[in-house]
Design an enzyme around this catalytic site. Structure first.
Site, PDB file in Angstrom:
ATOM      1  N   CYS A  71       0.853  -1.205   0.000  1.00  0.00           N
ATOM      2  CA  CYS A  71       0.000   0.000   0.000  1.00  0.00           C
ATOM      3  C   CYS A  71       0.889   1.257   0.000  1.00  0.00           C
ATOM      4  O   CYS A  71       1.696   1.452   0.918  1.00  0.00           O
ATOM      5  CB  CYS A  71      -0.904  -0.009   1.223  1.00  0.00           C
ATOM      6  SG  CYS A  71      -1.780  -1.580   1.431  1.00  0.00           S
ATOM      7  N   CYS A 111     -10.118   0.148  19.203  1.00  0.00           N
ATOM      8  CA  CYS A 111      -9.882  -0.502  17.912  1.00  0.00           C
ATOM      9  C   CYS A 111      -8.458  -1.046  17.848  1.00  0.00           C
ATOM     10  O   CYS A 111      -7.486  -0.301  18.031  1.00  0.00           O
ATOM     11  CB  CYS A 111     -10.108   0.516  16.792  1.00  0.00           C
ATOM     12  SG  CYS A 111      -9.814  -0.202  15.167  1.00  0.00           S
ATOM     13  N   CYS A 202     -17.165  -1.408   9.434  1.00  0.00           N
ATOM     14  CA  CYS A 202     -16.511  -0.099   9.460  1.00  0.00           C
ATOM     15  C   CYS A 202     -15.656  -0.039   8.200  1.00  0.00           C
ATOM     16  O   CYS A 202     -14.706  -0.816   8.052  1.00  0.00           O
ATOM     17  CB  CYS A 202     -15.646   0.022  10.714  1.00  0.00           C
ATOM     18  SG  CYS A 202     -14.628   1.512  10.736  1.00  0.00           S
ATOM     19  N   ARG A 274     -16.496   9.115  10.562  1.00  0.00           N
ATOM     20  CA  ARG A 274     -15.365   9.420  11.449  1.00  0.00           C
ATOM     21  C   ARG A 274     -14.338  10.311  10.759  1.00  0.00           C
ATOM     22  O   ARG A 274     -13.819   9.981   9.695  1.00  0.00           O
ATOM     23  CB  ARG A 274     -14.689   8.121  11.921  1.00  0.00           C
ATOM     24  CG  ARG A 274     -13.566   8.385  12.934  1.00  0.00           C
ATOM     25  CD  ARG A 274     -13.053   7.123  13.617  1.00  0.00           C
ATOM     26  NE  ARG A 274     -14.166   6.396  14.176  1.00  0.00           N
ATOM     27  CZ  ARG A 274     -14.562   5.196  13.756  1.00  0.00           C
ATOM     28  NH1 ARG A 274     -13.916   4.580  12.811  1.00  0.00           N
ATOM     29  NH2 ARG A 274     -15.604   4.624  14.301  1.00  0.00           N
TER      30      ARG A 274
HETATM   31  C1  DTB Z   1      -8.855   4.022   9.636  1.00  0.00           C
HETATM   32  O1  DTB Z   1      -9.635   4.233   8.693  1.00  0.00           O
HETATM   33  N1  DTB Z   1      -7.864   4.840   9.979  1.00  0.00           N
HETATM   34  C2  DTB Z   1      -7.109   4.279  11.073  1.00  0.00           C
HETATM   35  C3  DTB Z   1      -7.909   2.991  11.417  1.00  0.00           C
HETATM   36  N2  DTB Z   1      -8.916   2.959  10.411  1.00  0.00           N
HETATM   37  C4  DTB Z   1      -7.217   1.721  11.576  1.00  0.00           C
HETATM   38  C5  DTB Z   1      -5.679   4.113  10.765  1.00  0.00           C
HETATM   39  C6  DTB Z   1      -4.980   5.386  10.333  1.00  0.00           C
HETATM   40  C7  DTB Z   1      -3.520   5.085  10.164  1.00  0.00           C
HETATM   41  C8  DTB Z   1      -2.716   6.299   9.864  1.00  0.00           C
HETATM   42  C9  DTB Z   1      -1.270   5.989   9.695  1.00  0.00           C
HETATM   43  C10 DTB Z   1      -0.613   5.386  10.880  1.00  0.00           C
HETATM   44  O2  DTB Z   1      -0.781   5.888  12.025  1.00  0.00           O
HETATM   45  O3  DTB Z   1       0.144   4.409  10.713  1.00  0.00           O
HETATM   46 FE1  SF4 Z   2      -1.540  -2.088   3.633  1.00  0.00          FE
HETATM   47 FE2  SF4 Z   2      -2.654  -2.512   6.079  1.00  0.00          FE
HETATM   48 FE3  SF4 Z   2      -0.317  -3.604   5.456  1.00  0.00          FE
HETATM   49 FE4  SF4 Z   2      -0.453  -0.986   5.778  1.00  0.00          FE
HETATM   50  S1  SF4 Z   2      -0.799  -2.495   7.334  1.00  0.00           S
HETATM   51  S2  SF4 Z   2       0.644  -2.075   4.159  1.00  0.00           S
HETATM   52  S3  SF4 Z   2      -2.531  -0.572   4.978  1.00  0.00           S
HETATM   53  S4  SF4 Z   2      -2.282  -4.027   4.463  1.00  0.00           S
END
Ligand code: DTB
Ligand code: SF4
Ligand code: SAM
Length: 331
Positions: A71, A111, A202, A274
């Site tokens: 990602c 969460c 969610c 959110r």
């Molecule tokens: C979501 O939509 N945003 C949150 C939660 N779900 C898990 C995560 C945001 C991560 C931002 C980058 C980080 O802190 O690593």
């Molecule tokens: Fe992708 Fe989730 Fe892995 Fe981050 S933690 S690289 S968003 S799959």
């Protein structure tokens, strides 16, 4: 900017869903004059929620870094060089301790996030224990662990997990620009499993990744057309982390972020919308506009997963200043 007035924009009806939004319908909302858009979002918000109540969710990274997915936004991907360390999963006792501390500070939902493409069976044993223990504290539980198979979904449901977070992140046609190690259908399949198992969904996305307006509208249409749409919709403003391919992405205009919140509110009237990642970079005034646009949930606590979030004192002061308070309902 279009001069179209709100009366002209109505969702296209389809036989299978009570309300179906085409991408042009959603794009037309984005193009409304700002005041008309916010007025309509406020009207929708007030029909479904106390507009001064905000739901507080605290996040904890139970397993950080070294993720096998690529990602482009994520500091935890092994493909990126953000400096986030690859850490083992936290002990159940440490997770419960963090949940208890969050609860004492006023969070209603906890969460648990893991940097996995998907959990292993061994991972699931610990996660199930964590979910049960956090639930026993009287908090709502949410987990975000990557893709799930049927058995894992059932294990989480049996443990009493309230919400499963799994973001669509962007429009289907832009997805391949951001991630190549999985496809959109993988995300939809997991969401379908979660829904069928009877857990709350969610799901939301990230804006500011270089998507155009049609693609931003495409993300919202995908979410809004889920039948039913998610109970909880996180809208993240990209946190541009050094060492990720999106570190140099052009910053999204704050008002375009507010518009995204408003469009999510209008198209998913009864969802918790959110105001998620990116708040640390936002002024109080922009956050206030997001609440006015229909955001009624935030991540609460100094840390998201690996990046920062406003501290609890600052959030309390902001809510006080706006005459807002934590929601007490269980939605
Ligand atoms: C979501 O939509 N945003 C949150 C939660 N779900 C898990 C995560 C945001 C991560 C931002 C980058 C980080 O802190 O690593
Ligand atoms: Fe992708 Fe989730 Fe892995 Fe981050 S933690 S690289 S968003 S799959
Ligand atoms: N690995 C699991 C997954 O991808 O579903 C769960 C954890 S993952 C970090 C959860 C979500 O965090 C992603 O879907 C994405 O929406 C969000 N996210 C990750 N990095 C981000 C960033 N730099 N800015 C904003 N949101 C981000």
């Amino acid at each position: 900017m279009s001069t179209q007035t709100i009366e002209f924009i109505r969702p296209t009806k389809q036989a299978t869903t009570p309300q179906r939004w085409s991408v042009p319908d959603v794009e037309a909302l984005f193009k409304l004059p700002f005041a008309d858009l916010l007025y309509r979002a406020q009207q929708t918000h007030r029909k479904h929620f106390d507009p001064n109540a905000v739901q507080l969710s605290t996040l904890l990274s139970i397993k950080s870094g070294g993720c096998t997915e690529d990602c482009g936004y994520c500091p935890q991907s092994a493909f990126n060089s953000s400096g986030v360390e690859d850490r083992q999963m936290l002990a159940v006792s440490a997770v419960v301790e963090a949940a208890r501390a969050a609860q004492q500070k006023g969070a209603g939902r906890f969460c648990m996030g893991a940097a996995w493409r998907e959990p292993t069976d061994e991972d699931m044993e610990s996660v199930v224990e964590m979910v049960k223990a956090v639930r026993d504290l009287g908090m709502e539980t949410c987990a975000t662990l990557g893709m799930l198979n049927d058995e894992q979904t059932e294990q989480l449901r049996a443990a009493g997990l309230d919400y499963y977070n799994h973001n669509l992140d962007t429009a289907p046609e832009f997805y391949g620009n951001i991630i190549s190690t999985r496809d959109y259908q993988d995300r939809l399949d997991t969401l379908e499993r979660v829904r069928k198992a009877g857990m709350n969904v969610c799901s939301g996305g990230i804006v500011g990744m270089g998507e155009n307006l049609t693609q931003r509208a495409g993300l919202i249409a995908q979410l809004a057309n889920m039948d039913p749409y998610p109970e909880s919709v996180p809208i993240n403003n990209l946190v541009r982390v050094e060492g990720t391919p999106l570190a140099q992405a052009e910053e999204l205009d704050s008002l375009d972020f507010v518009r995204t919140i408003a469009v999510a509110r209008i198209t998913m009237p009864a969802a918790r919308v959110r105001l998620s990642a990116g708040r640390q970079q936002m002024s109080d005034a922009v956050q206030a506009l997001c609440f006015l646009a229909g955001a009624n949930s935030i991540f609460y606590g100094e840390q998201l997963l690996t990046t920062g979030n406003p501290d609890v004192e600052a959030d309390r002061a902001l809510l006080d200043k706006l005459g807002m308070y934590p929601s007490t309902d269980k939605q």
